[in-house]
Design a protein around this motif. Structure first.
Motif, PDB file in Angstrom:
ATOM      1  N   LYS A 263      23.324  64.335  13.168  1.00 25.95           N
ATOM      2  CA  LYS A 263      21.920  63.963  13.323  1.00 25.95           C
ATOM      3  C   LYS A 263      21.490  62.785  12.447  1.00 25.95           C
ATOM      4  CE  LYS A 263      21.135  67.491  16.095  1.00 25.95           C
ATOM      5  NZ  LYS A 263      20.912  67.269  17.551  1.00 25.95           N
ATOM      6  N   TRP A 264      22.371  62.249  11.604  1.00 21.32           N
ATOM      7  CA  TRP A 264      21.883  61.327  10.587  1.00 21.32           C
ATOM      8  C   TRP A 264      21.694  59.894  11.074  1.00 21.32           C
ATOM      9  CZ3 TRP A 264      25.508  57.515   9.842  1.00 21.32           C
ATOM     10  CH2 TRP A 264      26.853  57.834  10.084  1.00 21.32           C
ATOM     11  N   PHE A 265      22.199  59.561  12.240  1.00 19.17           N
ATOM     12  CA  PHE A 265      22.095  58.173  12.705  1.00 19.17           C
ATOM     13  C   PHE A 265      20.729  57.936  13.340  1.00 19.17           C
ATOM     14  CE2 PHE A 265      22.576  54.764  15.766  1.00 19.17           C
ATOM     15  CZ  PHE A 265      23.336  53.837  15.082  1.00 19.17           C
ATOM     16  N   ASP A 266      19.949  57.001  12.795  1.00 20.97           N
ATOM     17  CA  ASP A 266      18.644  56.703  13.378  1.00 20.97           C
ATOM     18  C   ASP A 266      18.401  55.198  13.498  1.00 20.97           C
ATOM     19  OD1 ASP A 266      18.272  56.050  10.755  1.00 20.97           O
ATOM     20  OD2 ASP A 266      16.733  57.543  10.351  1.00 20.97           O
ATOM     21  N   GLN A 267      19.483  54.441  13.660  1.00 21.57           N
ATOM     22  CA  GLN A 267      19.392  53.003  13.925  1.00 21.57           C
ATOM     23  C   GLN A 267      18.523  52.301  12.877  1.00 21.57           C
ATOM     24  OE1 GLN A 267      21.198  52.149  16.780  1.00 21.57           O
ATOM     25  NE2 GLN A 267      21.076  49.982  16.292  1.00 21.57           N
ATOM     26  N   THR A 268      18.782  52.620  11.595  1.00 17.27           N
ATOM     27  CA  THR A 268      18.090  51.933  10.506  1.00 17.27           C
ATOM     28  C   THR A 268      18.692  50.543  10.334  1.00 17.27           C
ATOM     29  OG1 THR A 268      17.754  54.050   9.405  1.00 17.27           O
ATOM     30  CG2 THR A 268      17.440  52.059   8.085  1.00 17.27           C
ATOM     31  N   SER A 269      17.847  49.544  10.297  1.00 12.40           N
ATOM     32  CA  SER A 269      18.335  48.170  10.218  1.00 12.40           C
ATOM     33  C   SER A 269      17.462  47.339   9.295  1.00 12.40           C
ATOM     34  CB  SER A 269      18.344  47.520  11.610  1.00 12.40           C
ATOM     35  OG  SER A 269      19.235  48.173  12.470  1.00 12.40           O
ATOM     36  N   MET A 270      18.057  46.274   8.783  1.00 11.85           N
ATOM     37  CA  MET A 270      17.316  45.262   8.042  1.00 11.85           C
ATOM     38  C   MET A 270      16.953  44.154   9.019  1.00 11.85           C
ATOM     39  SD  MET A 270      18.517  42.837   4.875  1.00 11.85           S
ATOM     40  CE  MET A 270      18.718  44.166   3.701  1.00 11.85           C
ATOM     41  N   ILE A 271      15.676  43.950   9.220  1.00 10.77           N
ATOM     42  CA  ILE A 271      15.188  42.974  10.191  1.00 10.77           C
ATOM     43  C   ILE A 271      14.719  41.718   9.460  1.00 10.77           C
ATOM     44  CG2 ILE A 271      13.447  42.500  11.967  1.00 10.77           C
ATOM     45  CD1 ILE A 271      13.368  45.498  12.525  1.00 10.77           C
ATOM     46  N   PHE A 283      12.282  40.168   4.940  1.00 12.91           N
ATOM     47  CA  PHE A 283      13.123  41.237   5.469  1.00 12.91           C
ATOM     48  C   PHE A 283      12.375  42.566   5.373  1.00 12.91           C
ATOM     49  CE2 PHE A 283      16.137  37.985   4.212  1.00 12.91           C
ATOM     50  CZ  PHE A 283      17.004  37.945   5.281  1.00 12.91           C
ATOM     51  N   ILE A 284      12.504  43.364   6.411  1.00 13.92           N
ATOM     52  CA  ILE A 284      11.900  44.694   6.410  1.00 13.92           C
ATOM     53  C   ILE A 284      12.947  45.705   6.849  1.00 13.92           C
ATOM     54  CG2 ILE A 284       9.545  43.875   6.790  1.00 13.92           C
ATOM     55  CD1 ILE A 284       9.880  44.524   9.748  1.00 13.92           C
ATOM     56  N   ILE A 285      12.890  46.900   6.283  1.00 12.23           N
ATOM     57  CA  ILE A 285      13.799  47.990   6.627  1.00 12.23           C
ATOM     58  C   ILE A 285      13.055  48.929   7.573  1.00 12.23           C
ATOM     59  CG2 ILE A 285      15.286  49.818   5.754  1.00 12.23           C
ATOM     60  CD1 ILE A 285      16.071  47.013   4.819  1.00 12.23           C
ATOM     61  N   ASN A 288      14.922  53.314  14.031  1.00 14.90           N
ATOM     62  CA  ASN A 288      14.789  53.262  15.489  1.00 14.90           C
ATOM     63  C   ASN A 288      14.611  51.833  15.977  1.00 14.90           C
ATOM     64  OD1 ASN A 288      14.928  56.131  15.722  1.00 14.90           O
ATOM     65  ND2 ASN A 288      12.768  56.247  15.130  1.00 14.90           N
ATOM     66  N   VAL A 289      15.490  50.969  15.514  1.00 16.68           N
ATOM     67  CA  VAL A 289      15.409  49.555  15.860  1.00 16.68           C
ATOM     68  C   VAL A 289      16.083  49.316  17.213  1.00 16.68           C
ATOM     69  CG1 VAL A 289      16.138  47.243  15.198  1.00 16.68           C
ATOM     70  CG2 VAL A 289      15.292  48.841  13.468  1.00 16.68           C
ATOM     71  N   GLN A 290      15.411  48.544  18.051  1.00 14.50           N
ATOM     72  CA  GLN A 290      15.886  48.285  19.412  1.00 14.50           C
ATOM     73  C   GLN A 290      16.027  46.781  19.599  1.00 14.50           C
ATOM     74  OE1 GLN A 290      13.168  47.226  22.790  1.00 14.50           O
ATOM     75  NE2 GLN A 290      13.152  49.447  22.903  1.00 14.50           N
ATOM     76  N   SER A 291      17.184  46.344  20.056  1.00 11.27           N
ATOM     77  CA  SER A 291      17.349  44.938  20.417  1.00 11.27           C
ATOM     78  C   SER A 291      16.618  44.679  21.725  1.00 11.27           C
ATOM     79  CB  SER A 291      18.828  44.584  20.575  1.00 11.27           C
ATOM     80  OG  SER A 291      18.980  43.283  21.106  1.00 11.27           O
ATOM     81  N   ASN A 292      15.893  43.570  21.809  1.00 10.40           N
ATOM     82  CA  ASN A 292      15.250  43.233  23.078  1.00 10.40           C
ATOM     83  C   ASN A 292      16.016  42.172  23.852  1.00 10.40           C
ATOM     84  OD1 ASN A 292      14.440  40.688  21.918  1.00 10.40           O
ATOM     85  ND2 ASN A 292      12.658  41.720  21.019  1.00 10.40           N
ATOM     86  N   SER A 293      17.293  41.997  23.499  1.00  9.75           N
ATOM     87  CA  SER A 293      18.108  40.999  24.192  1.00  9.75           C
ATOM     88  C   SER A 293      19.093  41.611  25.181  1.00  9.75           C
ATOM     89  CB  SER A 293      18.881  40.155  23.173  1.00  9.75           C
ATOM     90  OG  SER A 293      19.747  40.969  22.400  1.00  9.75           O
ATOM     91  N   PHE A 294      19.148  42.947  25.281  1.00  6.19           N
ATOM     92  CA  PHE A 294      19.990  43.588  26.289  1.00  6.19           C
ATOM     93  C   PHE A 294      19.562  45.034  26.438  1.00  6.19           C
ATOM     94  CE2 PHE A 294      22.246  43.826  22.224  1.00  6.19           C
ATOM     95  CZ  PHE A 294      22.529  45.185  22.111  1.00  6.19           C
ATOM     96  N   ALA A 295      19.991  45.657  27.534  1.00  2.64           N
ATOM     97  CA  ALA A 295      19.772  47.083  27.783  1.00  2.64           C
ATOM     98  C   ALA A 295      21.059  47.670  28.334  1.00  2.64           C
ATOM     99  CB  ALA A 295      18.616  47.295  28.752  1.00  2.64           C
ATOM    100  N   LYS A 296      21.088  48.992  28.458  1.00  2.00           N
ATOM    101  CA  LYS A 296      22.345  49.681  28.765  1.00  2.00           C
ATOM    102  C   LYS A 296      22.998  49.141  30.037  1.00  2.00           C
ATOM    103  CE  LYS A 296      24.392  54.298  28.992  1.00  2.00           C
ATOM    104  NZ  LYS A 296      24.154  55.749  28.871  1.00  2.00           N
ATOM    105  N   TYR A 297      22.230  48.998  31.126  1.00  3.79           N
ATOM    106  CA  TYR A 297      22.790  48.517  32.391  1.00  3.79           C
ATOM    107  C   TYR A 297      22.183  47.195  32.832  1.00  3.79           C
ATOM    108  CZ  TYR A 297      24.718  53.197  32.678  1.00  3.79           C
ATOM    109  OH  TYR A 297      25.408  54.360  32.403  1.00  3.79           O
TER     110      TYR A 297
END
Length: 991
Positions: A263-271, A283-285, A288-297
C-alpha cells in the motif's frame, strides 16, 4: 578445562587485544577489532559456527592474518580499524545471500544487491552484489577472497559476492579505512575480505526457505560442504556446493496498484514548477502525481482535441485531469491549473512507475574445491577451483511510454468520431502520448558465469635464525556476462507502424520504404494490436550484450622478523604483484550497428533503422568494445615496536609503501603510516593511521564501448556558426588514478578487569579523494577549451572540416573531488549466566555518523554539494545496527534493530513557502518540503538444537512490516526495505 580455554584465560590475564577477547568469546554479534596479524595463539581466529570441529583445532597452529595489514608476526596489532564478522554471525542472520548480512554494517553505504538497479535496462548491473564502504562507491571498495583478488563481474571491475563459496566462509574482515599500500588499487574506502575454512573436516549443510508476508519472493537455499584429510593429514580436500533461488518481486499494475497488495506507493514526486522568481518554491513535493503527456491506452495532448483519451477497446472518452486541470488546446498542449507536465489526482491509470521490480529474481549455483598438500610441516601447496553462475531478471517499468508523438488525422485506425472532429477543427494532425500498455512489459535477463582457478604455496621457513612466512599464488579468472532484453520495441519501426493508412482497401504503413521491408501497421489507439504488428516492432531477437572479462594475477608476499629491539621484534612484510585485466563485449547489430551484418543474420539490415545502431531500441542500446591493461607493483611494510613496559604500555609504529606501474597511466605511489598504543591503563588502546590511497581507472572508464550520434546544429564558439558534428561517447585512455588521503584515529576499551566482557571503540575518519573520474557533455568539452578553463579537453574534438571529419569525443576526465568525514562507534557487553540462568546474554551496537560528504564537480559555475543526510543517496547522517542475543547449549534467541536517521531530498535546497521564497537558482533551488524520513526495522530470530548435530532455526526480518518512504523517483532501495516482513525457516546439520 580445554587447551583452548587455558590459552584464552592466559591471554585475557595478560591484557590481550580486543581481537583476542573476541576469539575467546563465541559472540553472536558483529565483532569490532583492531586489524591483527598473527595474534596471540588464543586469538588466531574469531569465533565460528563450528568452533569445536577438527577444522578449528587443525588450524590452531597457523597464523591468522586479519586484513588490516600484511604483517604476519605474533604480537603485532595494526592501526586500521577492522570489523570481523564470524560464521556464527552469518548463520544467525539467516540470509539467503551472505552479501545481505555484510551490507547491514553501518560503514557499508551504497552497496548494490537484488533490490538495486531493478529499474535499469542497459547498465548490466542488475542483481550484482557488490559492496561500497563509506559511500564512495563499489569501485572504490576492494573485495577479496582469502586475501586474493577476484575477477570482476562487470566492466567496472567489481566482483559478484553471490559467486563466492558461502558455506565455507569462516569470517569476513571489513577494513574501515584506506589499504592501498597493503593491497593495491581500489582500496580507497576500505577492504572486504572473505576468509574460507581451508581445513574444514566433516560434512555440514544448510536448507532454508523464505517468503514475504505478501506471499511473494519465495526463497530456497541449499548448501553442502565436505572436508577430509588423507595421507596422515598431509593432503586435505574441501568442497562445497550451493543452490539458491529467489523468486523476486515484480512490479505492480499501471497506476498505483503494487505487487502483493502493498500500500505504500502513492506516486510521490518532486515537481519542478519552472518558475524561479514569483515568491513561491520552484520545487514542490506532491502525492498522486499524474503526467499529462500520456495515458494508459493513448491521450491527445495538444491541439483542439486535447483531452480525448482512448480505452482498451479504442473508444474515445474525456480524460480526467487532476488539479481540476483544463487543457489549453494549444498546438503545444499544456493544462491550466496543473504544474507544467504534471497534475495531481485525476486519472492515474496510465502511470508507469509502479511497474519497476521491487527485487530482481535470482538463481545462484556455485561449486568450490580446494586441495592442499603439506610438503612439510606448516608448508603447503594448494589449488582452488571456483565455478559459479548467477542468473537474474527484472522488469524495469510498466509499458514503454511514448509521449510527444504526432498522429495524422487520416490514420486508418483512428475512430470515425475523431476523424470527423479533425475535419471540424480543420487540423491534419495532433499531438499524442501513450503508456503503450498494450505492448506488454520489458524484461531484462542477466546471466553471469565465473570460472576462477588459483594455485599457490604458503607456509613458514627458518631464514638466518628467524622464521619467515611466505604466500605465493597465481590466479586466472574469467567472467562471462550475458544480458538479454525481451519484449522491447524498435523505435523507428514503431514510428512507421503507427502511421497507418488505407490503401486498396487494406490498412498498411504509410511509408513505402517501410512497407517494402515488412512494416506491419499498428493500432496505437487502445489495447488490441495485431500479432503481426507486435512481431514487427518487437522482434523475437531483442537487444543483447555478451561480455568476456579476464583477470590474471601473480602475487608474492613475504613477512618475518629479522631482529628484535628493546621493545620487541621488528617485523617486515614485502612482495610484488603482476595483474592483467581484459574485457571484450559484443552486442546485437541493431544496437551496435549493422552496416556489415550478413544477409542471413537474425538481425537483417533494415533501411528504416539507423545503421549506426543509435536510437533503434527503446532502451538497451549496447555497443561493441574491448580493452586491456596491466599492473606491476611492489610493496614493503614494517612494524617497529616503540615501547613494551608496565610504565609505558605497549606501542608500535606501522608503515607501508607501494609503488605501482599502470600500463595506461604510468607510476603512482601509495603509502601509510600509523601506530597503536596499549596504554598502561587496564584495557585501553589508542590507534591512528594516515594513508595515501589510489584507485586506477577501470576497463569501462578507459575503454568504454563507443556510442556515436550526430549533432546536426552544434554551435561552434570559434566561428560563431552551427556545424554538423559526430559525437563519440568513448573511454579515455589518458585517465590518471584517483588519489585519496585517508586518516583515522580512535580509542578502544577491551575487556577491562573492572567489567569483564565490556568492549568499546570510537574511530574518527576523514577521506579526501582528488582527481575523481567524472564525465563532461559535448558543450562543456568545447567551451572549457574555448574559454581556456580546462585545456585537457582541447584534444577531444575537431570542429574544422578542413582538418578531417568533425567530431567531439565525449569522455571522462579527472575533474571532481570527494571529501567525507565521520566516525564509528561500537559498544558490546557479554554477560555470562545472567541472573544465574544458564547460557550467555550479549548486547552489541555499531553506529556510523557521516558528518559531511562533499562532492565538487570541478566544473566552473558550480558549487560543492554536501550529501550527508541526503536520504535519496547513500549517506544518511546516522546509521546503526544493534543486536541482543541469548544463547544456551539448547537454544538461542536474537533481536536485531536497524535504523538510519531522517534526512532530506538534498541539502542544496532552500525550504520556503509561497510568498516568502528568494529567487531560485541552480546552486540553491527553492523547495516547499525537504524532509525525507529515516526508518527503524526490527528483526527477530532463534534456533533450537534438536540434536548436537542438527539445528532448526527461524528468522523474521522487518517484523513490524515497516514501509519505505512513499516516493516514486527517490525511493532508495540501498537504504529502504521495499519488500516488507519476510519469514525464513531452515535447518543446519553437521557430521
Amino acid at each position: 578445562m580445554s587447551l583452548k580455554a587455558l590459552d584464552c584465560r592466559s591471554s585475557l590475564l595478560r591484557g590481550a587485544s580486543l581481537a583476542a577477547v573476541i576469539a575467546c568469546l563465541p559472540l553472536p554479534a558483529f565483532a569490532q577489532a583492531p586489524a591483527q596479524s598473527a595474534p596471540e595463539p588464543a586469538a588466531e581466529a574469531p569465533a565460528t559456527l563450528d568452533a569445536q570441529t577438527p577444522a578449528q583445532s587443525d588450524s590452531a597452529a597457523r597464523d591468522i592474518v586479519v586484513t588490516g595489514s600484511r604483517i604476519a608476526t605474533r604480537g603485532f596489532t595494526a592501526p586500521t580499524p577492522t570489523t570481523v564478522i564470524s560464521a556464527q554471525d552469518i548463520a544467525q542472520n539467516a540470509q539467503p545471500n551472505i552479501f545481505n548480512t555484510i551490507a547491514q554494517l553501518p560503514s557499508l553505504q551504497g552497496s548494490t544487491g537484488t533490490q538495486v538497479n531493478t529499474f535499469s535496462t542497459s547498465s548490466g548491473q542488475q542483481g550484482l552484489s557488490s559492496f561500497s564502504l563509506r559511500g564512495v562507491g563499489a569501485i572504490r571498495t576492494l573485495t577479496l577472497l582469502d586475501g586474493q583478488r577476484v575477477v570482476g563481474a562487470n566492466v567496472t571491475g567489481v566482483p559478484d559476492v553471490s559467486l563466492f563459496p558461502q558455506l565455507l566462509v569462516q569470517r569476513v574482515d571489513v577494513v574501515n579505512g584506506g589499504a592501498s599500500a597493503s593491497y593495491g588499487s581500489d582500496a580507497v574506502g576500505g577492504v572486504v575480505n572473505f576468509i574460507t575454512d581451508t581445513r574444514f573436516t566433516g560434512i555440514k549443510g544448510n536448507l532454508q526457505g523464505g517468503i514475504t508476508t505478501y506471499g511473494d519472493n519465495k526463497q530456497i537455499l541449499a548448501q553442502l560442504a565436505v572436508g577430509h584429510s588423507f595421507l596422515d593429514g598431509r593432503l586435505h580436500v574441501v568442497a562445497s556446493g550451493e543452490y539458491a533461488h529467489d523468486q523476486g518481486v515484480d512490479g505492480g499494475d499501471f497506476g498505483l496498484k503494487m505487487a502483493g497488495g502493498r500500500k505504500w506507493f502513492d506516486q510521490t514526486s518532486m515537481i519542478d514548477r519552472g518558475v524561479l522568481n514569483d515568491g513561491s518554491p520552484q520545487f514542490i513535493i506532491r502525492n498522486n502525481v499524474q503526467s499529462n503527456s500520456f495515458a494508459k491506452y493513448g491521450l491527445i495532448t495538444g491541439g483542439p482535441l486535447q483531452g480525448i483519451a482512448f480505452d482498451q477497446s479504442g473508444r474515445p472518452f474525456q480524460f480526467q485531469y487532476g488539479s481540476n486541470g483544463v487543457p489549453t488546446r494549444l498546438p503545444a498542449g499544456g493544462v491550466n491549473g496543473c504544474y507544467g507536465g504534471f497534475c495531481l489526482g485525476g486519472d492515474l491509470s496510465g502511470n508507469v512507475d509502479v511497474g519497476r521490480s521491487l527485487q530482481s529474481a535470482l538463481q545462484r549455483v556455485g561449486g568450490y574445491t580446494r586441495v592442499g598438500f603439506d610438503i612439510a610441516p606448516d608448508n603447503e601447496l594448494y589449488a582452488t577451483v571456483n565455478v559459479g553462475q548467477v542468473k537474474t531478471n527484472n522488469q524495469p517499468v510498466n509499458g514503454m511510454n511514448r509521449p510527444g508523438l504526432t498522429i495524422q488525422c487520416d490514420n486508418a485506425f483512428l475512430p470515425t468520431a475523431i476523424s470527423d472532429a479533425c475535419r471540424t477543427a480543420n487540423i491534419t494532425n495532433f499531438q499524442f502520448g501513450t503508456s503503450n500498455a498494450a505492448l506488454g512489459n520489458t524484461r531484462v535477463y542477466t546471466n553471469r558465469r565465473q570460472y576462477r582457478f588459483v594455485g599457490g604455496a604458503k607456509g613458514r621457513v627458518a631464514v638466518a635464525g628467524s622464521e619467515w612466512s611466505y604466500d605465493i599464488y597465481g590466479e586466472h579468472g574469467t567472467n562471462y556476462t550475458n544480458v538479454d532484453v525481451n519484449n522491447i520495441l524498435l523505435t523507428p519501426r514503431f514510428n512507421k507502424a503507427i502511421d497507418a493508412i488505407s490503401l486498396g482497401g487494406a490498412i498498411v504503413c504509410r511509408d513505402p520504404v517501410a512497407r517494402a521491408n515488412g512494416c506491419q501497421p499498428l493500432n496505437v489507439f487502445g489495447g488490441n494490436p495485431s500479432a503481426q504488428s507486435l512481431k514487427y516492432i518487437m522482434p523475437d531477437n531483442g537487444p543483447y550484450q555478451r561480455t568476456r572479462q579476464t583477470q590474471d594475477v601473480l602475487s608474492l608476499n613475504f613477512s618475518g622478523s629479522p631482529f628484535s629491539t628493546w621493545a620487541g621484534p621488528l617485523s617486515i612484510a614485502f612482495g610484488g604483484e603482476f595483474r592483467h585485466e581484459f574485457y571484450k563485449v559484443t552486442a546485437d547489430p541493431y544496437g551496435a550497428g549493422f552496416a556489415n551484418t550478413p544477409a542471413n543474420s537474425d538481425y537483417p539490415a533494415d533501411p528504416i533503422l539507423n545503421a549506426s545502431g543509435n536510437g533503434n531500441w527503446y532502451a538497451g542500446t549496447y555497443k561493441n568494445g574491448h580493452g586491456a591493461y596491466s599492473v606491476k607493483e611492489g610493496f614493503i611494510e614494517t612494524n617497529v615496536p616503540l615501547a613494551d613496559s608496565e610504565a609505558l604500555g605497549k606501542a608500535n609504529l606501522n608503515g607501508a609503501v607501494r609503488i605501482t606501474d599502470y600500463s595506461t597511466s604510468g607510476t603512482v605511489w601509495a603509502w601509510k603510516i600509523g601506530g597503536t598504543w596499549a596504554l598502561p591503563i587496564d584495557g585501553l588502546r589508542i590507534r591512528a593511521v594516515t594513508s595515501r590511497d589510489v584507485r586506477a581507472p577501470n576497463l569501462s572508464e578507459l575503454f568504454a564501448a563507443p556510442v556515436t550520434q550526430t549533432l546536426p546544429n552544434f554551435f561552434d564558439p570559434y566561428t560563431k556558426t552551427n556545424v554538423l558534428v559526430v559525437q563519440n561517447q568513448i573511454g579515455n585512455t589518458a585517465l590518471k588514478p584517483e588519489i585519496a588521503r585517508n586518516t583515522t584515529a580512535g580509542i578502544t576499551l577491551a575487556n577491562p578487569k573492572w567489567l569483564p566482557g565490556l568492549n568499546l571503540s570510537f574511530d574518527w575518519y576523514k577521506i579526501k579523494i582528488d582527481g575523481v573520474i567524472s564525465g563532461l557533455s559535448a558543450n562543456d568539452i568545447v567551451n572549457f577549451c574555448f574559454q581556456n578553463i580546462l585545456t585537457s579537453t582541447c584534444s577531444a574534438f575537431n570542429l574544422n572540416p578542413a582538418n578531417g571529419q568533425t567530431f567531439i569525443n565525449v569522455q571522462s576526465f579527472n575533474l571532481a573531488s570527494i571529501d567525507t568525514e565521520g566516525f564509528d562507534i561500537e559498544a558490546s557487553y557479554r554477560w555470562q549466566r545472567p541472573l544465574g540462568l544458564p547460557g550467555n546474554f550479549t548486547v552489541r551496537a555499531l553506529a556510523t555518523h557521516v558528518m559531511k560528504f562533499v562532492t565538487d564537480t570541478g566544473l566552473p559555475g558550480t558549487i560543492t554539494i554536501d550529501s550527508a543526510g541526503d536520504n535519496t543517496g547513500n549517506t544518511p547522517n546516522w546509521k546503526w545496527l544493534a543486536v541482543q542475543s541469548y544463547d544456551t547449549d539448547s537454544f538461542s534467541f536474537l533481536l536485531q534493530e536497524r535504523w538510519f536517521s531522517n534526512g532530506t531530498y538534498g541539502n542544496k535546497y532552500i525550504v520556503c513557502q509561497a510568498g516568502s521564497c528568494p529567487v531560485s537558482n541552480n546552486n540553491h533551488p527553492t523547495i516547499d518540503n525537504n524532509f525525507y524520513p529515516g526508518r527503524f526495522y526490527m528483526d527477530v530470530g532463534g534456533s533450537y538444537n534438536i540434536t548436537k548435530d542438527f539445528t532448526a532455526y527461524f528468522k523474521i526480518d522487518n517484523m513490524f512490516d515497516v514501509d519505505p518512504a512513499p516516493s516514486t523517483i527517490f525511493n532508495n532501495p540501498s537504504l529502504y526495505d521495499q519488500l516488507g516482513r519476510t519469514f525464513r525457516l531452515g535447518v543446519r546439520f553437521k557430521m
